[in-house]
Design a protein around this motif. Structure first.
Motif, PDB file in Angstrom:
ATOM      1  N   SER A 152      -5.966  -6.289  -8.342  1.00 53.96           N
ATOM      2  CA  SER A 152      -5.391  -5.146  -9.062  1.00 53.96           C
ATOM      3  C   SER A 152      -6.287  -4.670 -10.198  1.00 53.96           C
ATOM      4  O   SER A 152      -5.816  -4.196 -11.219  1.00 53.96           O
ATOM      5  CB  SER A 152      -4.006  -5.493  -9.582  1.00 53.96           C
ATOM      6  OG  SER A 152      -4.091  -6.454 -10.618  1.00 53.96           O
ATOM      7  N   GLY A 153      -7.589  -4.807 -10.035  1.00 51.64           N
ATOM      8  CA  GLY A 153      -8.525  -4.239 -10.997  1.00 51.64           C
ATOM      9  C   GLY A 153      -8.673  -2.745 -10.744  1.00 51.64           C
ATOM     10  O   GLY A 153      -7.863  -2.153 -10.029  1.00 51.64           O
ATOM     11  N   PRO A 154      -9.714  -2.148 -11.325  1.00 55.56           N
ATOM     12  CA  PRO A 154      -9.878  -0.700 -11.194  1.00 55.56           C
ATOM     13  C   PRO A 154      -9.951  -0.206  -9.748  1.00 55.56           C
ATOM     14  O   PRO A 154      -9.355   0.822  -9.426  1.00 55.56           O
ATOM     15  CB  PRO A 154     -11.197  -0.424 -11.909  1.00 55.56           C
ATOM     16  CG  PRO A 154     -11.576  -1.664 -12.618  1.00 55.56           C
ATOM     17  CD  PRO A 154     -10.697  -2.773 -12.214  1.00 55.56           C
ATOM     18  N   ALA A 155     -10.644  -0.923  -8.871  1.00 54.62           N
ATOM     19  CA  ALA A 155     -10.757  -0.486  -7.471  1.00 54.62           C
ATOM     20  C   ALA A 155      -9.394  -0.552  -6.792  1.00 54.62           C
ATOM     21  O   ALA A 155      -8.949   0.405  -6.154  1.00 54.62           O
ATOM     22  CB  ALA A 155     -11.772  -1.352  -6.721  1.00 54.62           C
ATOM     23  N   GLY A 156      -8.724  -1.682  -6.937  1.00 53.31           N
ATOM     24  CA  GLY A 156      -7.429  -1.891  -6.278  1.00 53.31           C
ATOM     25  C   GLY A 156      -6.359  -0.943  -6.790  1.00 53.31           C
ATOM     26  O   GLY A 156      -5.603  -0.359  -6.000  1.00 53.31           O
ATOM     27  N   LEU A 157      -6.289  -0.766  -8.098  1.00 59.31           N
ATOM     28  CA  LEU A 157      -5.274   0.130  -8.667  1.00 59.31           C
ATOM     29  C   LEU A 157      -5.470   1.560  -8.171  1.00 59.31           C
ATOM     30  O   LEU A 157      -4.514   2.237  -7.805  1.00 59.31           O
ATOM     31  CB  LEU A 157      -5.342   0.118 -10.204  1.00 59.31           C
ATOM     32  CG  LEU A 157      -4.729  -1.073 -10.933  1.00 59.31           C
ATOM     33  CD1 LEU A 157      -5.021  -0.975 -12.430  1.00 59.31           C
ATOM     34  CD2 LEU A 157      -3.218  -1.169 -10.702  1.00 59.31           C
ATOM     35  N   THR A 158      -6.734   2.002  -8.157  1.00 55.30           N
ATOM     36  CA  THR A 158      -7.025   3.370  -7.721  1.00 55.30           C
ATOM     37  C   THR A 158      -6.704   3.554  -6.250  1.00 55.30           C
ATOM     38  O   THR A 158      -6.057   4.530  -5.859  1.00 55.30           O
ATOM     39  CB  THR A 158      -8.517   3.692  -7.973  1.00 55.30           C
ATOM     40  OG1 THR A 158      -8.791   3.467  -9.350  1.00 55.30           O
ATOM     41  CG2 THR A 158      -8.851   5.121  -7.614  1.00 55.30           C
ATOM     42  N   CYS A 159      -7.130   2.595  -5.435  1.00 58.09           N
ATOM     43  CA  CYS A 159      -6.892   2.675  -4.004  1.00 58.09           C
ATOM     44  C   CYS A 159      -5.385   2.680  -3.727  1.00 58.09           C
ATOM     45  O   CYS A 159      -4.880   3.494  -2.953  1.00 58.09           O
ATOM     46  CB  CYS A 159      -7.576   1.491  -3.309  1.00 58.09           C
ATOM     47  SG  CYS A 159      -7.540   1.590  -1.525  1.00 58.09           S
ATOM     48  N   ALA A 452     -15.063   3.819  -5.590  1.00 57.98           N
ATOM     49  CA  ALA A 452     -15.039   3.126  -4.300  1.00 57.98           C
ATOM     50  C   ALA A 452     -13.607   2.990  -3.788  1.00 57.98           C
ATOM     51  O   ALA A 452     -13.342   3.159  -2.593  1.00 57.98           O
ATOM     52  CB  ALA A 452     -15.699   1.754  -4.441  1.00 57.98           C
ATOM     53  N   GLY A 453     -12.678   2.694  -4.697  1.00 54.78           N
ATOM     54  CA  GLY A 453     -11.269   2.576  -4.312  1.00 54.78           C
ATOM     55  C   GLY A 453     -10.743   3.896  -3.778  1.00 54.78           C
ATOM     56  O   GLY A 453      -9.977   3.937  -2.811  1.00 54.78           O
ATOM     57  N   LYS A 454     -11.184   4.958  -4.412  1.00 50.87           N
ATOM     58  CA  LYS A 454     -10.743   6.293  -4.028  1.00 50.87           C
ATOM     59  C   LYS A 454     -11.287   6.681  -2.647  1.00 50.87           C
ATOM     60  O   LYS A 454     -10.551   7.170  -1.799  1.00 50.87           O
ATOM     61  CB  LYS A 454     -11.262   7.272  -5.082  1.00 50.87           C
ATOM     62  CG  LYS A 454     -10.594   8.585  -5.048  1.00 50.87           C
ATOM     63  CD  LYS A 454     -10.853   9.358  -6.326  1.00 50.87           C
ATOM     64  CE  LYS A 454      -9.882  10.514  -6.388  1.00 50.87           C
ATOM     65  NZ  LYS A 454      -8.501  10.078  -6.541  1.00 50.87           N
ATOM     66  N   ARG A 455     -12.584   6.442  -2.432  1.00 48.68           N
ATOM     67  CA  ARG A 455     -13.180   6.782  -1.133  1.00 48.68           C
ATOM     68  C   ARG A 455     -12.551   5.961  -0.017  1.00 48.68           C
ATOM     69  O   ARG A 455     -12.267   6.471   1.059  1.00 48.68           O
ATOM     70  CB  ARG A 455     -14.696   6.550  -1.177  1.00 48.68           C
ATOM     71  CG  ARG A 455     -15.438   7.540  -2.091  1.00 48.68           C
ATOM     72  CD  ARG A 455     -16.943   7.470  -1.902  1.00 48.68           C
ATOM     73  NE  ARG A 455     -17.526   6.184  -2.253  1.00 48.68           N
ATOM     74  CZ  ARG A 455     -17.851   5.819  -3.504  1.00 48.68           C
ATOM     75  NH1 ARG A 455     -17.649   6.659  -4.504  1.00 48.68           N
ATOM     76  NH2 ARG A 455     -18.360   4.634  -3.749  1.00 48.68           N
ATOM     77  N   ALA A 456     -12.281   4.691  -0.305  1.00 49.76           N
ATOM     78  CA  ALA A 456     -11.656   3.833   0.712  1.00 49.76           C
ATOM     79  C   ALA A 456     -10.251   4.328   1.015  1.00 49.76           C
ATOM     80  O   ALA A 456      -9.826   4.335   2.177  1.00 49.76           O
ATOM     81  CB  ALA A 456     -11.637   2.381   0.239  1.00 49.76           C
ATOM     82  N   ALA A 457      -9.518   4.748  -0.014  1.00 51.87           N
ATOM     83  CA  ALA A 457      -8.157   5.243   0.209  1.00 51.87           C
ATOM     84  C   ALA A 457      -8.189   6.438   1.158  1.00 51.87           C
ATOM     85  O   ALA A 457      -7.368   6.542   2.073  1.00 51.87           O
ATOM     86  CB  ALA A 457      -7.506   5.619  -1.114  1.00 51.87           C
ATOM     87  N   ALA A 458      -9.151   7.342   0.946  1.00 48.15           N
ATOM     88  CA  ALA A 458      -9.262   8.522   1.816  1.00 48.15           C
ATOM     89  C   ALA A 458      -9.580   8.093   3.246  1.00 48.15           C
ATOM     90  O   ALA A 458      -9.003   8.609   4.210  1.00 48.15           O
ATOM     91  CB  ALA A 458     -10.345   9.459   1.289  1.00 48.15           C
ATOM     92  N   ALA A 459     -10.478   7.113   3.382  1.00 46.65           N
ATOM     93  CA  ALA A 459     -10.860   6.646   4.716  1.00 46.65           C
ATOM     94  C   ALA A 459      -9.692   5.924   5.397  1.00 46.65           C
ATOM     95  O   ALA A 459      -9.451   6.103   6.595  1.00 46.65           O
ATOM     96  CB  ALA A 459     -12.072   5.723   4.617  1.00 46.65           C
TER      97      ALA A 459
END
Lengths: 467, 283
Positions: A152-159, A452-459
């Motif tokens: 739940s760091g920045p990548a996880g929270l954003t994703c 990175a979290g954001k791009r992964a969420a889109a993918a």
């Protein structure tokens, strides 16, 4: 438009160095509405949105600044949050000077617009609102798909936030007892108040994300078991949590900490409030912090606030090669941190009780550039120096925690322990598994992990919708 | 929240709590540990798992009241909840058919030796157990250890029950018998594990100890629990807690365990003062 453009940015009030060096309250105190308005007026509203391109999550910068200066604060919040679930955090810890602000047209003639400070102002304005008055977020109808986000760091929270907004059912697993990852355990209170992190975690929760604390994936369910249990996709945002040590004699003496331990005790466990909080920390008088990055600056400034008389940053290269943000170096210097460049520890010396008392160092000089492009430090022959210290913090960087990669079949990892993933999408070689943030890149910034979290969420969204 | 389903006082200051934690119970194995926090302001501290029930979704821990955290924990009753309970952490104890295994339990660590002995017994080993306590009043789980042992030797420091001896004496005698001993498991206070390892070394019998350094996160993040084993630095939380007792640098471990002695005293004094004033308020 007779008014002449101000080429200087509006300064942000800060606590006085002497005062702030002894408390854990936030150093930078934020703009007043008048200051924010004045700074926002400087924005040129360029047609070509270079600033947006400079942002890893493409925050709608001109739009939120326009709304702000037209007094449409709710709109400013909405514009800001369209692409960034964590604006209060980014406004404080992003290296804007190398991202959005570095692309600002104003920067050609004067100071670029203070995007980070304005972002912070808008986020803080919203935070102060009663929850009933907060602008609502649009959430898409449920898709019936389930995604597990690990970390739940920045990548996880954003994703997690982006996927939830798109209508997917998200479960966010966190190993520690609070969500936020490095934002909670690593970055100190005086740079990023924990209340602000928890407020943004609450926002992510309000989007419908189910946060499961105290859940160590790999030890409870593995990634394969999550998939078998019916999750349609998994995102790994487990960060780079494994501390590196110097591997020199005496490193296991008492009083020698990894930066992770020193910061975790201080920030996450609130050891600076011991004994009100139960977790203790050694309050050293003469402290040496080894390393030249932001984590080293944070550690040094924490040591000072814990009551140290002298705090040294010991770095093996020179000032120019330091990876820390210029602003953080400046803050540290103002507070009285002493920099010892071209110095590298070779041995720790302890007393009969096993406590560190001194550190023997080599003096270094710069040789030819190495793989990083920086000039390689080499030992100057003969001599060396001895520093008397009672506390040492080793801040040499971190590598990914192998807990999840080592328990997940079919994941590709590098020699450095990072997970191999596509840069544009975060897709790993394993079916249904994406990854992003420090677990892929090695230790980097909050905002690059968010990107990175954001791009992964889109993918992941495209995959789940069969596109 | 992690509800206390059951509490049993094994001795006046050693307690068993059965905690509701289905995700941990599902994966728990002998030799692993949990990290827990009593309340929001509490420390994160490790306790080795004593038992688990996958069906019920519970994990049992046994602890002795020592400092602030364990005294706080001891104030809780069945029905109360823990603030945090994380596990199962660490590498499970290596369990296979070795032949004859001697299990040495020192004091309240008996609670951790039992699941290990049980697993080793189930794997087909002959188990000779040695349990040592300071005195009879501090003893518990003789029956449980007996149930998974082919032979059980009990000793107390003062001779109030069983033999008057430290565990190292019967351990040495067992090793001197004609019987081949394939492995020794020694779990207890650090000083006991150190001497048990020193006892077995001349016999060349592999000796596994379960180390108990100070920890914070318990997942490899902080390095507080680092120990030196065979000249190499290891993190107990992810590479242990079991290590080869003949290779452990006991001096480093014992020094590091004393890192916060002064702070622990201060914290405990404050806590006891608070308990007293609260009691006073009620009366």
């Amino acid at each position: 438009m007779a008014e002449k453009m101000n080429l200087n940015r509006v300064p942000m009030p800060k606590q006085e160095p002497k005062v702030r060096a002894r408390n854990f309250k936030e150093v930078a105190q934020g703009y007043t509405p008048e200051m924010a308005l004045e700074e926002a007026k400087r924005c040129l509203q360029c047609k070509k949105r270079n600033c947006v391109e400079g942002c890893p999550v493409n925050v709608r910068i001109p739009e939120f600044i326009l709304a702000l200066r037209e007094g449409r604060m709710a709109d400013a919040v909405k514009e800001l949050k369209t692409n960034n679930a964590l604006p209060g955090i980014c406004g404080r810890v992003c290296p804007q000077e190398t991202q959005c602000e570095s692309k600002c047209t104003l920067g050609k003639k004067g100071a670029p617009i203070a995007i980070g400070r304005l972002e912070r102002f808008v986020a803080d304005w919203e935070r102060a609102l009663p929850s009933s008055q907060k602008p609502p977020t649009q959430i898409a109808p449920p898709t019936g798909k389930r995604v597990a986000v690990v970390g739940s760091g920045p990548a996880g929270l954003t994703c997690a936030a982006d996927l939830a907004k798109l209508g997917h059912k998200v479960t966010l697993f966190e190993a520690l007892h609070v969500a936020g990852g490095v934002l909670m355990y690593g970055i100190p209170e005086f740079r990023l108040p924990k209340e602000i992190v928890q407020n943004e975690v609450q926002y992510v929760k309000s989007l419908g994300v189910d946060i499961r604390l105290n859940s160590v994936i790999g030890k409870i369910d593995t990634v394969d078991e999550l998939l078998a249990a019916g999750y349609d996709a998994v995102f790994l945002g487990t960060g780079a949590g494994l501390p590196m040590f110097l591997n020199i004699p005496g490193e296991n003496l008492n009083g020698i900490y990894s930066a992770n331990e020193f910061l975790t005790r201080t920030n996450l466990m609130k050891a600076y409030l011991f004994p009100e909080f139960d977790t203790p920390i050694k309050r050293g008088k003469k402290v040496a912090v080894i390393g030249g990055g932001n984590v080293a600056m944070d550690s040094a400034r924490c040591a000072l606030r814990l009551g140290a008389e002298e705090v040294y940053i010991v770095y093996r290269r020179s000032r120019e090669e330091m990876p820390a943000r210029a602003e953080e170096v400046e803050n540290a210097e103002e507070e009285g941190i002493i920099f010892k460049f071209l110095t590298n520890p070779r041995k720790f010396i302890g007393n009969a009780q096993g406590w560190v008392t001194a550190m023997e160092c080599d003096e270094m000089e710069l040789g030819e550039p190495d793989a990083s492009g920086r000039r390689r430090p080499v030992v100057k022959p003969g001599g060396g120096i001895t520093m008397n210290v009672d506390t040492v913090v080793v801040a040499l960087g971190t590598t990914p925690n192998p807990l999840v990669p080592s328990t997940t079949k079919g994941l590709e990892t590098t020699k450095k322990g990072t997970v191999v993933a596509d840069e544009a999408t975060g897709k790993t070689v394993k079916d249904k598994v994406w990854a992003g943030g420090d677990v892929v890149t090695g230790a980097a910034t909050v905002i690059s992990a968010m990107g990175a979290g954001k791009r992964a969420a889109a993918a992941i969204d495209a995959y789940l919708k069969g596109r | 929240m992690y509800k206390i389903l059951y509490r049993e006082d094994l001795t006046p200051n050693i307690h068993l709590f059965k905690i509701e934690a289905p995700a941990v119970a599902k994966k728990a194995r002998a030799g692993q540990f949990v990290i827990l926090m009593v309340d929001e302001k509490g420390e994160r501290f490790p306790l080795t798992i004593a038992d688990w029930d996958r069906k019920e979704g519970s994990v049992s821990i046994v602890f002795m009241e020592v400092g602030t955290s364990t005294q706080k924990l001891a104030k809780l009753k069945a029905g109360d909840s823990l603030y945090a309970f994380i596990g199962p952490l660490g590498v499970p104890t290596e369990v296979e058919k070795f032949g004859t295994v001697v299990c040495v339990a020192g004091g309240f660590a008996t609670a951790i030796v039992v699941p290990v002995a049980k697993a080793l017994k189930q794997a087909g080993n002959k188990i000779i157990s040695i349990m040592g306590f300071r005195n009879k009043d501090l003893m518990f789980w003789e029956d449980k250890l007996k149930a998974c042992s082919d032979e059980l030797i009990i000793c107390t420091d003062d001779g109030s029950y069983g033999r008057k001896a430290l565990v190292t004496e019967p351990l040495k005698e067992v090793l001197e018998r004609k019987e081949k001993i394939d492995r020794v498991i020694a779990i207890g206070p650090t000083i006991m594990m150190k001497f048990a390892s020193a006892t077995t070394k001349p016999f060349g019998v592999k000796t596994i100890v379960s180390l108990n350094p100070i920890m914070v996160d318990g997942t490899g993040m902080c390095g507080c629990c680092r120990v030196e084993v065979g000249g190499k630095t290891e993190f107990t939380c992810v590479n242990g807690p079991d290590f080869d007792g003949h290779k452990v640098d006991w001096d480093v471990l014992m020094a590091r365990q004393k890192s916060y002695t002064d702070e622990e005293k201060r914290s405990l004094a404050l806590w006891q003062e608070m308990c007293k004033s609260r009691m006073g308020g009620k009366a």
